[in-house]
Design an enzyme around this catalytic site. Structure first.
Site, PDB file in Angstrom:
ATOM      1  CB  SER A 140       4.219   2.806   1.958  1.00 49.11           C
ATOM      2  OG  SER A 140       5.328   2.020   1.593  1.00 49.11           O
ATOM      3  CE1 TYR A 153       5.044   6.071  -2.909  1.00 48.43           C
ATOM      4  CE2 TYR A 153       6.087   4.666  -1.264  1.00 48.43           C
ATOM      5  CZ  TYR A 153       4.994   4.989  -2.052  1.00 48.43           C
ATOM      6  OH  TYR A 153       3.845   4.222  -1.982  1.00 48.43           O
TER       7      TYR A 153
END
Length: 282
Positions: A140, A153
């Site tokens: 990501s 996350y």
């Protein structure tokens, strides 16, 4: 429906295929002739993938038995061969780090890192024995920089980056290529899917920053606001995955969206305090 087994004999295992990136990648690679094993963590999603013509082993990253059984199912079907693995399945648990119980971190690391690691370790001997393979990790932009409210996350994606970079160096010369894909804002259900984790773990009403939750995160989580700025469809990730698994010399990293390109550059050239100021306003 008869599974789409592909005409080239190349086999790929993709995780997290119930929606979003994994779903698009599974159908995209099948359309290119790959034999796709589109794994999901829920039986009903596996049934749906089967109905759409894809082989779909049950793999839940948080369940060692399902990882072992799911991979065994794949290898039995292919005669012991696997050309590529795309680790993709993940979830988020939004909230301030100060309000994040350790149990929430343990849970998200099981799904977003430890399960990936366990599956990858089982796949490497298969690829080493056949003399080739591609392992692609869906990281990501939040593996490059951090954003507030996403500490859990962020942490898993930074860990994925570190393990993957190390593995790429350690596997040099084996015929096994390791790649990272760093999407940024891509159309998926990760926000909606994060709500049960937020409601389970974050006691926001008793937080010292309850007002910030009410004014910010609550609206972002529960209000339908349309696509994010610069958001791309999941097919943009599939295009990078195709290059990662088919190119003779794949790249170590694939940036997908404009924010990923911008943040990758900003991390290299800006002082930490300046980058913090920008990210605090994102």
């Amino acid at each position: 429906m008869t599974p789409k087994t592909g005409g080239t004999g190349r086999a790929i295992l993709i995780t997290g295929c119930s929606s979003g990136i994994g779903y698009d990648a599974a159908h995209g690679l099948a359309a290119r002739g790959w034999r796709v094993f589109a794994s999901c963590r829920k039986p009903e999603d596996c049934d749906r993938m089967h109905a759409e013509g894809l082989e779909s082993p049950l793999i839940d990253y948080a369940d060692t038995a399902s990882i072992e059984a799911g991979l065994a199912e794949v290898l039995e079907a292919t005669g012991g061969r696997l050309d590529a693995l795309f680790n993709n399945g993940a979830h988020a648990c939004p909230g301030l780090v100060e309000d994040l119980p350790t149990g929430a971190l343990r849970e998200i690391f099981e799904a977003n890192l430890f399960g990936w690691h366990e599956l990858t370790r089982r796949v490497i001997p298969v690829m080493r024995a056949q003399g080739h393979g591609r392992i692609v990790q869906c990281s990501s932009v939040l593996g490059l920089v951090t954003l507030p409210w996403r500490g859990a996350y962020n942490a898993t994606k930074f860990a994925v980056e570190g393990l993957t970079d190390t593995m790429r160096i350690e596997l040099r010369g084996t015929g096994i290529e390791i790649c990272l894909i760093e999407p940024g804002p891509v159309t998926s259900r990760i926000r909606q899917n994060s709500i049960p984790h937020f409601e389970r773990w974050i006691d926001w009403e008793n937080s010292a920053r309850e007002a910030d939750y009410r004014a910010g995160l609550q609206k972002r989580l529960y209000a339908a606001s349309g696509p994010d700025r610069f958001e791309l469809p999941a097919s943009a990730v599939t295009a990078k995955l195709v290059h990662a698994v088919e190119a003779r010399r794949p790249r170590a990293r694939y940036y997908v969206t404009l924010p990923t390109h911008v943040m990758g550059l900003a991390r290299r050239i800006l002082p930490t305090r300046a980058l913090d100021w920008i990210l605090s306003r994102a």
